[in-house]
Design a protein around this motif. Structure first.
Motif, PDB file in Angstrom:
ATOM      1  N   ALA A  25       0.862  -1.183   0.000  1.00  0.00           N
ATOM      2  CA  ALA A  25       0.000   0.000   0.000  1.00  0.00           C
ATOM      3  C   ALA A  25       0.896   1.230   0.000  1.00  0.00           C
ATOM      4  O   ALA A  25       1.837   1.340   0.801  1.00  0.00           O
ATOM      5  N   VAL A  26       0.616   2.164  -0.893  1.00  0.00           N
ATOM      6  CA  VAL A  26       1.366   3.414  -0.993  1.00  0.00           C
ATOM      7  C   VAL A  26       0.447   4.542  -0.549  1.00  0.00           C
ATOM      8  O   VAL A  26      -0.635   4.733  -1.112  1.00  0.00           O
ATOM      9  N   LEU A  27       0.871   5.291   0.475  1.00  0.00           N
ATOM     10  CA  LEU A  27       0.084   6.406   0.988  1.00  0.00           C
ATOM     11  C   LEU A  27       0.766   7.720   0.616  1.00  0.00           C
ATOM     12  O   LEU A  27       1.750   8.116   1.246  1.00  0.00           O
ATOM     13  N   PRO A  28       0.287   8.433  -0.405  1.00  0.00           N
ATOM     14  CA  PRO A  28       0.885   9.717  -0.759  1.00  0.00           C
ATOM     15  C   PRO A  28       0.417  10.798   0.226  1.00  0.00           C
ATOM     16  O   PRO A  28      -0.775  10.974   0.451  1.00  0.00           O
ATOM     17  N   ILE A  29       1.375  11.516   0.777  1.00  0.00           N
ATOM     18  CA  ILE A  29       1.076  12.604   1.706  1.00  0.00           C
ATOM     19  C   ILE A  29       1.870  13.832   1.278  1.00  0.00           C
ATOM     20  O   ILE A  29       3.078  13.758   1.051  1.00  0.00           O
ATOM     21  N   ALA A  30       1.190  14.955   1.174  1.00  0.00           N
ATOM     22  CA  ALA A  30       1.853  16.185   0.746  1.00  0.00           C
ATOM     23  C   ALA A  30       1.551  17.302   1.743  1.00  0.00           C
ATOM     24  O   ALA A  30       1.642  17.105   2.951  1.00  0.00           O
ATOM     25  N   ALA A  31       1.205  18.463   1.240  1.00  0.00           N
ATOM     26  CA  ALA A  31       0.893  19.613   2.078  1.00  0.00           C
ATOM     27  C   ALA A  31       0.184  20.645   1.221  1.00  0.00           C
ATOM     28  O   ALA A  31       0.243  20.600  -0.011  1.00  0.00           O
ATOM     29  N   THR A  32      -0.485  21.557   1.879  1.00  0.00           N
ATOM     30  CA  THR A  32      -1.050  22.738   1.222  1.00  0.00           C
ATOM     31  C   THR A  32      -0.484  23.933   1.976  1.00  0.00           C
ATOM     32  O   THR A  32      -0.946  24.259   3.074  1.00  0.00           O
ATOM     33  N   GLU A  33       0.548  24.538   1.416  1.00  0.00           N
ATOM     34  CA  GLU A  33       1.294  25.560   2.147  1.00  0.00           C
ATOM     35  C   GLU A  33       1.961  26.515   1.180  1.00  0.00           C
ATOM     36  O   GLU A  33       2.198  26.178   0.015  1.00  0.00           O
ATOM     37  N   GLN A  34       2.280  27.680   1.687  1.00  0.00           N
ATOM     38  CA  GLN A  34       2.941  28.686   0.860  1.00  0.00           C
ATOM     39  C   GLN A  34       4.255  28.158   0.302  1.00  0.00           C
ATOM     40  O   GLN A  34       4.979  27.417   0.961  1.00  0.00           O
ATOM     41  N   HIS A  35       4.533  28.537  -0.936  1.00  0.00           N
ATOM     42  CA  HIS A  35       5.797  28.171  -1.583  1.00  0.00           C
ATOM     43  C   HIS A  35       6.409  29.401  -2.243  1.00  0.00           C
ATOM     44  O   HIS A  35       6.714  29.407  -3.450  1.00  0.00           O
ATOM     45  N   GLY A  36       6.586  30.460  -1.446  1.00  0.00           N
ATOM     46  CA  GLY A  36       7.195  31.658  -1.984  1.00  0.00           C
ATOM     47  C   GLY A  36       6.250  32.423  -2.895  1.00  0.00           C
ATOM     48  O   GLY A  36       5.085  32.055  -3.081  1.00  0.00           O
ATOM     49  N   PRO A  37       6.739  33.496  -3.499  1.00  0.00           N
ATOM     50  CA  PRO A  37       5.886  34.341  -4.336  1.00  0.00           C
ATOM     51  C   PRO A  37       5.634  33.785  -5.731  1.00  0.00           C
ATOM     52  O   PRO A  37       4.821  34.340  -6.480  1.00  0.00           O
ATOM     53  N   HIS A  38       6.325  32.697  -6.102  1.00  0.00           N
ATOM     54  CA  HIS A  38       6.272  32.232  -7.486  1.00  0.00           C
ATOM     55  C   HIS A  38       5.568  30.897  -7.682  1.00  0.00           C
ATOM     56  O   HIS A  38       5.250  30.534  -8.826  1.00  0.00           O
ATOM     57  N   LEU A  39       5.319  30.148  -6.605  1.00  0.00           N
ATOM     58  CA  LEU A  39       4.700  28.826  -6.726  1.00  0.00           C
ATOM     59  C   LEU A  39       3.392  28.778  -5.939  1.00  0.00           C
ATOM     60  O   LEU A  39       3.246  29.454  -4.914  1.00  0.00           O
ATOM     61  N   PRO A  40       2.448  27.937  -6.367  1.00  0.00           N
ATOM     62  CA  PRO A  40       1.157  27.851  -5.677  1.00  0.00           C
ATOM     63  C   PRO A  40       1.245  27.019  -4.398  1.00  0.00           C
ATOM     64  O   PRO A  40       2.208  26.262  -4.188  1.00  0.00           O
ATOM     65  N   VAL A  41       0.221  27.150  -3.559  1.00  0.00           N
ATOM     66  CA  VAL A  41       0.201  26.393  -2.305  1.00  0.00           C
ATOM     67  C   VAL A  41       0.006  24.892  -2.558  1.00  0.00           C
ATOM     68  O   VAL A  41       0.203  24.079  -1.658  1.00  0.00           O
ATOM     69  N   SER A  42      -0.351  24.527  -3.764  1.00  0.00           N
ATOM     70  CA  SER A  42      -0.527  23.111  -4.124  1.00  0.00           C
ATOM     71  C   SER A  42       0.765  22.444  -4.580  1.00  0.00           C
ATOM     72  O   SER A  42       0.738  21.289  -5.029  1.00  0.00           O
ATOM     73  N   THR A  43       1.890  23.115  -4.468  1.00  0.00           N
ATOM     74  CA  THR A  43       3.142  22.616  -5.049  1.00  0.00           C
ATOM     75  C   THR A  43       3.479  21.195  -4.611  1.00  0.00           C
ATOM     76  O   THR A  43       3.786  20.328  -5.450  1.00  0.00           O
ATOM     77  N   ASP A  44       3.454  20.926  -3.328  1.00  0.00           N
ATOM     78  CA  ASP A  44       3.836  19.581  -2.863  1.00  0.00           C
ATOM     79  C   ASP A  44       2.885  18.512  -3.386  1.00  0.00           C
ATOM     80  O   ASP A  44       3.307  17.397  -3.716  1.00  0.00           O
ATOM     81  N   GLY A  84      -2.726  31.340   3.347  1.00  0.00           N
ATOM     82  CA  GLY A  84      -2.921  30.278   2.368  1.00  0.00           C
ATOM     83  C   GLY A  84      -2.488  28.918   2.859  1.00  0.00           C
ATOM     84  O   GLY A  84      -2.916  27.895   2.320  1.00  0.00           O
ATOM     85  N   THR A  85      -1.644  28.882   3.877  1.00  0.00           N
ATOM     86  CA  THR A  85      -1.174  27.616   4.426  1.00  0.00           C
ATOM     87  C   THR A  85      -2.290  26.932   5.210  1.00  0.00           C
ATOM     88  O   THR A  85      -2.936  27.546   6.055  1.00  0.00           O
ATOM     89  N   LEU A  86      -2.501  25.648   4.920  1.00  0.00           N
ATOM     90  CA  LEU A  86      -3.404  24.805   5.695  1.00  0.00           C
ATOM     91  C   LEU A  86      -2.561  23.784   6.443  1.00  0.00           C
ATOM     92  O   LEU A  86      -1.575  23.279   5.893  1.00  0.00           O
ATOM     93  N   THR A  87      -2.927  23.483   7.676  1.00  0.00           N
ATOM     94  CA  THR A  87      -2.138  22.510   8.425  1.00  0.00           C
ATOM     95  C   THR A  87      -2.973  21.802   9.471  1.00  0.00           C
ATOM     96  O   THR A  87      -3.964  22.349   9.986  1.00  0.00           O
ATOM     97  N   LEU A  88      -2.589  20.574   9.768  1.00  0.00           N
ATOM     98  CA  LEU A  88      -3.043  19.877  10.954  1.00  0.00           C
ATOM     99  C   LEU A  88      -2.072  20.220  12.076  1.00  0.00           C
ATOM    100  O   LEU A  88      -0.980  20.742  11.820  1.00  0.00           O
ATOM    101  N   ASP A  89      -2.444  19.905  13.321  1.00  0.00           N
ATOM    102  CA  ASP A  89      -1.439  19.979  14.376  1.00  0.00           C
ATOM    103  C   ASP A  89      -0.768  18.615  14.491  1.00  0.00           C
ATOM    104  O   ASP A  89      -1.141  17.653  13.799  1.00  0.00           O
ATOM    105  N   GLU A  90       0.259  18.534  15.334  1.00  0.00           N
ATOM    106  CA  GLU A  90       1.041  17.291  15.404  1.00  0.00           C
ATOM    107  C   GLU A  90       0.179  16.094  15.782  1.00  0.00           C
ATOM    108  O   GLU A  90       0.302  15.006  15.188  1.00  0.00           O
ATOM    109  N   GLU A  91      -0.687  16.272  16.760  1.00  0.00           N
ATOM    110  CA  GLU A  91      -1.517  15.158  17.218  1.00  0.00           C
ATOM    111  C   GLU A  91      -2.506  14.729  16.130  1.00  0.00           C
ATOM    112  O   GLU A  91      -2.728  13.537  15.916  1.00  0.00           O
ATOM    113  N   GLY A  92      -3.088  15.712  15.443  1.00  0.00           N
ATOM    114  CA  GLY A  92      -4.036  15.386  14.381  1.00  0.00           C
ATOM    115  C   GLY A  92      -3.366  14.683  13.216  1.00  0.00           C
ATOM    116  O   GLY A  92      -3.920  13.742  12.634  1.00  0.00           O
ATOM    117  N   PHE A  93      -2.169  15.136  12.858  1.00  0.00           N
ATOM    118  CA  PHE A  93      -1.444  14.510  11.759  1.00  0.00           C
ATOM    119  C   PHE A  93      -1.075  13.070  12.108  1.00  0.00           C
ATOM    120  O   PHE A  93      -1.258  12.151  11.297  1.00  0.00           O
TER     121      PHE A  93
END
Length: 278
Positions: A25-44, A84-93
C-alpha cells in the motif's frame, strides 16, 4: 493474478479478500502551504502526484501495488506566518496517518510505504510508522522523494543544503508538471539566512547532533529558500524521472521482503496494540 487496479479506492470490498500476500500500500502525503511568491500552495501535491504517476509507469504489471487516497493537508506549522497555508497539528497529523495505516492493516495489507513530499511531515511520519509496526506487525516505511538523491548532472551541494523550499528543484518540477501555475517573473534567488547563522554558530548542525528549529520567515522573508531563478523545465524532467525510478525501485524491494524473517516477536511484545495507538 494481478490486482485489477492500482488504486485502493477503485476496488470493491470483496476484492480485498484476495489480495496477494506481498501487496504494497502506498500512501501519498503532501501539504497545502505557501511556496514563496512564485509557486502555488498546491506545489507539494502536484509534485507528489507527478512522481507517483511516473513511478507507476516503471512498475511491472505483476507488482501488487495499491495507491491509497492522496492526503493533501499535512503538518505545515513552520509556514503559518504566510496566508494560504493549511495545516493539521502534530496530534491530528499523527492520528490521521496511523488511522489510515491501521485501516490498511485491517484489510490484510502488511506492507506500507508512505510517499511524502513535504519535509515538515518527516519527523511525525517516523513516529507513525513505528506505531504501526508495533501495533499491527506490518512493514512500514516513510519515503521522501527529496531525500532519494539527484541525477549526477544536477548535484549541487549548496542548493542541496540550503535550497530546501521552493528553490531550484521544486521550481523545476513545477515548470515541468504545471507551468501555468508558476509566476516566472517572481522566480529569483532566495538566499537562506541559515548560512549566516552557521557562520556565527557552526555547531548548530544536524550532522553534529544539533538540529535547528525554524519558521519559514527565519530563513527568508519571501517564504522561499534556494535559487529558483536557475530552474528549467528540462531540469524538472530529469528530477521527475530520477525520483520516480527511485520510488518504484523502493516499492519493488518492499514487495520482495520476507516479512516473517523480519517481523519477529520478542518476550513482552504487545502484539496488537500500544498505548495511544489506534
Amino acid at each position: 493474478m494481478p490486482i485489477r487496479t492500482r488504486f485502493w479506492a477503485e476496488l470493491r470490498w470483496p476484492e480485498f479478500r484476495d489480495l496477494p500476500e506481498n501487496t504494497v500500500a502506498v500512501l501519498p502525503i503532501a501539504a497545502t502551504e505557501q511556496h514563496g511568491p512564485h509557486l502555488p500552495v498546491s506545489t507539494d501535491q502536484t509534485i507528489n502526484a507527478g512522481i507517483l504517476a511516473r513511478a507507476l509507469t516503471h512498475c511491472p504489471p505483476e507488482l501488487p501495488l495499491l495507491v491509497l487516497p492522496h492526503q493533501a493537508v499535512g503538518l505545515s506549522v513552520e509556514h503559518l506566518a504566510f496566508p494560504g497555508t493549511l495545516t493539521l497539528d502534530e496530534e491530528g497529523f499523527l492520528a490521521l496517518v496511523t488511522a489510515i495505516g491501521a485501516s490498511a492493516a485491517r484489510a490484510g495489507v502488511r506492507r506500507l510505504v508512505v510517499m511524502n513530499a513535504h519535509g515538515g511531515n518527516g519527523a511525525m511520519l517516523e513516529v507513525a510508522c513505528r506505531r504501526l509496526r508495533a501495533a499491527h506487525r506490518i512493514l512500514a516505511v516513510s519515503a521522501h522523494w527529496d531525500r532519494m538523491g539527484r541525477p549526477g548532472e544536477l548535484a549541487d551541494p549548496l542548493e542541496a543544503r540550503y535550497g530546501i523550499h521552493a528553490g531550484r528543484d521544486e521550481t523545476a518540477l513545477m515548470l515541468r508538471l504545471s507551468p501555468q501555475d508558476v509566476d516566472r517573473a517572481a522566480m529569483a534567488d532566495f538566499p537562506s539566512a541559515r548560512r549566516r547563522l552557521e557562520e556565527q554558530a557552526p555547531a548548530i548542525a544536524s550532522s553534529l547532533g544539533a538540529t535547528l528549529a525554524w519558521q519559514a520567515q527565519d530563513l527568508n522573508p519571501a517564504g522561499a529558500v534556494g535559487n529558483a531563478a536557475k530552474a528549467t523545465a528540462e531540469m524538472g524532467e530529469a528530477l521527475l524521472d530520477f525520483a520516480a525510478r527511485r520510488m518504484a525501485g523502493l516499492w519493488r524491494q518492499v514487495a520482495a521482503v520476507d516479512l516473517d524473517a523480519w517481523l519477529r516477536d520478542m518476550p513482552g511484545d504487545m502484539n496488537g496494540g500500544i498505548s495511544g495507538a489506534p
